[in-house]
Design an enzyme around this catalytic site. Structure first.
Site, PDB file in Angstrom:
ATOM      1  N   SER A 225      -9.582   1.415   2.487  1.00  0.00           N
ATOM      2  CA  SER A 225      -8.641   2.241   1.788  1.00  0.00           C
ATOM      3  C   SER A 225      -7.558   1.474   1.037  1.00  0.00           C
ATOM      4  O   SER A 225      -6.850   2.071   0.238  1.00  0.00           O
ATOM      5  CB  SER A 225      -7.988   3.200   2.779  1.00  0.00           C
ATOM      6  OG  SER A 225      -7.241   2.500   3.748  1.00  0.00           O
TER       7      SER A 225
ATOM      8  N   SER B 243     -10.111  -1.328   6.257  1.00  0.00           N
ATOM      9  CA  SER B 243      -9.393  -0.954   5.039  1.00  0.00           C
ATOM     10  C   SER B 243      -8.612  -2.077   4.367  1.00  0.00           C
ATOM     11  O   SER B 243      -8.233  -1.945   3.211  1.00  0.00           O
ATOM     12  CB  SER B 243      -8.469   0.233   5.314  1.00  0.00           C
ATOM     13  OG  SER B 243      -9.221   1.432   5.371  1.00  0.00           O
TER      14      SER B 243
ATOM     15  N   LYS C  12       0.847  -1.194   0.000  1.00  0.00           N
ATOM     16  CA  LYS C  12       0.000   0.000   0.000  1.00  0.00           C
ATOM     17  C   LYS C  12       0.883   1.246   0.000  1.00  0.00           C
ATOM     18  O   LYS C  12       1.957   1.257   0.625  1.00  0.00           O
ATOM     19  CB  LYS C  12      -0.881  -0.039   1.255  1.00  0.00           C
ATOM     20  CG  LYS C  12      -1.976   1.008   1.313  1.00  0.00           C
ATOM     21  CD  LYS C  12      -2.871   0.751   2.526  1.00  0.00           C
ATOM     22  CE  LYS C  12      -4.046   1.710   2.594  1.00  0.00           C
ATOM     23  NZ  LYS C  12      -4.965   1.391   3.703  1.00  0.00           N
TER      24      LYS C  12
END
Lengths: 570, 570
Positions: free
Chosen positions: A207, A231, A132
């Site tokens: 996310s 997320s 990420k």
């Protein structure tokens, strides 16, 4: 900075990103916009060789074994995943930083070590791992979707990067996020919107939406996301991958950038998204083996516990387990496909000889709201400070077709109502209330010892991941089915059921009673066409720092589901 | 409430306390006020039988073995410790709640079980354990020194109470604290002042000062205190007992009352005060065996790790260790007796074959100040809310002879400068800074691998417990040598060196250069007469959640000290 200045910055950043893609991997004939499901495209587009398809679809065990035996070189494996990741990116906009050259050098180095010493560097030798965007890699940017953060390469590696590299991993791409990270979809001013590979009109979730989409397209064997309210799990669920939300501190977080840094009452955690539980386990075990607590002061000193993996706390590896299924949180009732996923799971578990009871939600809304109140205590100021240098606005809707995402019309649903902060003393009162709710919930769980028939409390909770499967962009307005487990710091694992939305089985239900307006609005959102092809997933929830046990119980659930699914196909 | 109303409440509470003391245990001929050292009094006063003296001075192993073999009954043992505790209380005002009848019933019940089943209930069968006032026992009050909290008996047990009782312990007294708990001395409006049994003009320390004094007088074999900035270790050090500050969550805290509840960034922890390391270990192991994480959502899921106790991370049980001695925090230089304690420890460790290097403090003041800033973010409002119902003032000095402790003259040193709170966002910035300092400190420690000669970083830090041994009442104005380890969440163990202030060896040193005014003022405080008979202690500091290792290393240090001390006596 004027609006045109920060938009220029974005343009420059996008050019740099485009330039990082090897020219020969650029696809001329991309599927048209109205091709919704692009999951098959990477293997049909002709860019991947048969061997590259073999590599990128291999199970994690054979993949690593083939590298270790030099059947496949790390360079070949890295090339295959990098190429597939770049294909995925062109389909669903899932990447941020792309650094194939650097990765190939590292892979060649690992090949050389293996050749010279005859030994692998560690349990992840030669394995590409995607990260990420917020996970710092020295020399690369971690913009996290903020225009203001463009042009600031990381000074050093996040601890996890060091840990993964020490275990032999090859890092090659970073993945897309929503601005602020505090949104369960993936859209920002810098890199744009990540779409769902199963249906591009739907959100990939967030996310860690870039990871969800990338892993679903098998552009990465293990992706690392972060999870403060769902997320990791929301993208995993929406994109049909496995995803683990470990407990606070189980995976080292030090050295990442983040929103709301210093908010350490309900911290974000890092966790893997993968295409198998074997890969989830491998990741968790490999990280623990590196003793991350010697490198990150907030990492829990808890070695991988093989006894817990063998379910000592649950009657041993072959015991009959008792699951509690939460069908509904009494806040927003799940859509028909989500309920079917739970029903199929129940069937599968019963068929495998386990028992299943109903899990009545306990102060669900209160726990979620109090968790959100902790974030809200200082979030608005945090976002203001992060966006101030560029002047970019804080995004307030992720709806498609809205020209300006920064000024959502009032009638449009939004995920993140911003309120001004509160005093530290008032925050403490909220945190105290949350602590009390955690105690109540634990007592509630423990009390199930009286109804399970196993002599133990419920071994794991089975829960929806969201009230819907992946919804259209801009409509993921509620994370209550995931945030509750963050609020309680429970280990939560997303498992794809292998099912997806079926227009025949998942017809819209009719209801005339609703818990509230939100429930009503979300009910009205459903019809099987809108959600076409969306994967159906469930959550398996265990206790705090019980990652080993939850993975093992997850294996039981996964095997049961696969068993009934294969039978139903015969 | 008017002043006379809340003072009446205190009078009633004190009467109740006096009534709880068995009449035959009231001592008529208490030593006069100018008898400073009362350590020998319990055994010379004639109230304890020889057997009771034998019981209360027994080592923990034989004590438990004698109960288990029915050589001594739990009733006898409880009677002995309760009687000795009541004697202690009459000397140094160390108790709050006294519940001997209830304890004796429980002891009789345990005796009955042992008689009937032939088995002990658990590893603490029949052992009396004293608890700091804040640890809730159903039906008893936990005033925590607040007048406002009088008359509110606890509705349920703290988790630790259940855990200890499940392990077989007998609870019999609770112990004194300072108002708010946030002060390293022990004085409050309700129960008054706990003095130091070695010299009653000196403080017992705080906030677990009641435990320190009680355990030093052997009125309890294991006392449980709490520590957020030194509150277990300061009383342990000042009263010459062992004291362990475990890491966050190692001992279950749920169900206690506390100051600043909801402040969970730098939480208080519970830990034992004892007269031997064996007792410290027994306590920690017994609690872990009860799996407290199944009862307290904030308790760390970390079973007792025997491998860590066998020092696997430190070269094994018989390895040569390398210690780093911190002589001075570059903020306030320790007094001569404290430095002598460190020197004797160094000598002892070298004689035992270990190596010792100097530990240069790293951003010590910054870490302590940032920890205090976290407390200050909402403390003032917390104290206001806690004192508001009665109208009692917040105590602002603990100096002797000051008529009104609530309004200290400005020139008088105070421990707790109260400032108004800050916003949550600002608190997050402080917490973020602290997180970064924790990372820096860990890196700093890890880097010692290059200078230890063992192939490992320093195995443990040896540190002063305070810049002084127990100072006169009102003069414990600095907790920097303990708070730093809370700020870093390191495991910290206080060990008495067996030495005490010696007028010949510990003459006042002369200095003409000072770090700052505080250093100068504390330097000026010292002369051996003022600190007469005060015990000299050290701290052994290990890493987060490394309780097993720190206890084992503590045993090495303790044995080395005892060995040199016994040699020097020959």
């Amino acid at each position: 900075m004027t609006s045109s200045e920060w938009k220029n910055l974005i343009a420059r950043k996008k050019q740099e990103q485009a330039a990082a893609i090897p020219k020969e991997w650029i696809i001329k004939d991309l599927p048209p916009k109205d091709t919704l499901n692009v999951v098959g495209f990477p293997e049909s587009c002709g860019l991947l060789t048969p061997k590259e398809i073999q590599i990128t679809t291999a199970e994690i065990g054979p993949l690593l074994a083939n590298i270790a035996s030099t059947t496949w070189s790390a360079v070949e494996v890295t090339t295959a995943f990098a190429k597939r990741a770049v294909i995925a990116h062109q389909l669903v906009t899932c990447l941020t930083e792309i650094f194939v050259d650097r990765a190939l050098k590292r892979a060649a180095h690992l090949d050389e070590i293996l050749k010279t010493t005859g030994k692998v560097v560690g349990p992840l030798h030669g394995l590409p791992i995607s990260l990420k965007d917020q996970i710092n890699i020295q020399g690369l940017e971690s913009t996290m979707g903020y225009v203001s953060w463009i042009g600031k390469p990381a000074q050093s590696n996040a601890v996890l990067v060091d840990v993964l590299e020490a275990a032999g991993a090859v890092l090659y791409v970073k993945t897309n996020v929503p601005q602020t990270l505090m949104w369960p979809e993936t859209y920002n001013h810098v890199f744009g919107r990540t779409t769902n590979p199963y249906n591009r009109t739907l959100t990939s979730g967030g996310s860690s939406g870039g990871e969800g989409a990338l892993v679903a397209l098998r552009g990465s064997p293990i992706g690392v996301g972060s999870d403060i309210g769902g997320s990791v799990r929301i993208p995993a669920a929406f994109c049909g991958t496995y995803g683990l939300r470990p407990s606070y501190g189980r995976i080292p977080y030090a050295g990442c950038v983040n929103s709301m840094e210093g908010q350490d009452s309900l911290p974000s955690v890092l966790g893997p998204l993968c295409n198998s539980l074997e890969a989830v386990k491998l990741f968790m075990k490999s990280v623990a083996t590196q003793k991350p607590w010697t490198l990150d002061p907030l990492a829990a000193r808890k070695p991988w516990n093989e006894e817990e993996y063998l379910l000592v706390d649950h009657g041993g590896p072959n015991a009959k387990l008792c699951f509690g299924i939460m069908w509904d949180d009494d806040w927003v009732r799940p859509h028909p496909p989500v309920l079917r996923g739970l029903q199929e799971t129940k069937k599968a578990l019963l068929a495998a000889g386990h028992s299943v009871i109903d899990w009545k939600p306990y102060k669900h809304k209160e726990i979620v709201q109090i968790s959100n109140a902790i974030f809200a205590a200082g979030a608005a100021e945090d976002y203001r400070v992060s966006t101030a240098p560029s002047g970019e606005p804080v995004i307030s809707t992720m709806l498609i077709g809205v020209e300006d995402h920064d000024y959502a019309p009032k009638h449009i649903p939004g995920f993140r109502p911003l309120s001004e902060g509160v005093s530290s003393y008032d925050l403490w009162q909220v945190q105290k209330k949350r602590r009390d709710l955690r105690q109540e919930y634990l007592n509630y769980w423990n009390a199930t010892v009286n109804i399970t028939g196993t002599g133990r409390p419920v071994d794991a909770i089975i829960s929806p991941c969201a009230p819907y499967v992946a919804p259209p962009h801009g409509f993921n307005t509620l994370a209550s089915y995931t945030t509750i487990w963050n609020g309680l710091d429970y280990t939560a694992l997303v498992i794809p059921t292998g099912l997806s939305v079926d227009p025949v089985l998942d017809t819209a239900s009719s209801r005339d009673q609703f818990y509230n307006d939100e429930d009503k609005a979300i009910h009205a959102l459903y019809n099987p066409q809108t959600f076409q092809d969306a994967p159906i997933s469930i959550q398996v929830v265990g206790r705090t720092l019980e990652e080993e046990g939850v993975i093992a119980i997850g294996e039981v659930v996964d095997a049961a589901l696969k068993n009934t699914l294969s039978k139903s196909k015969i």
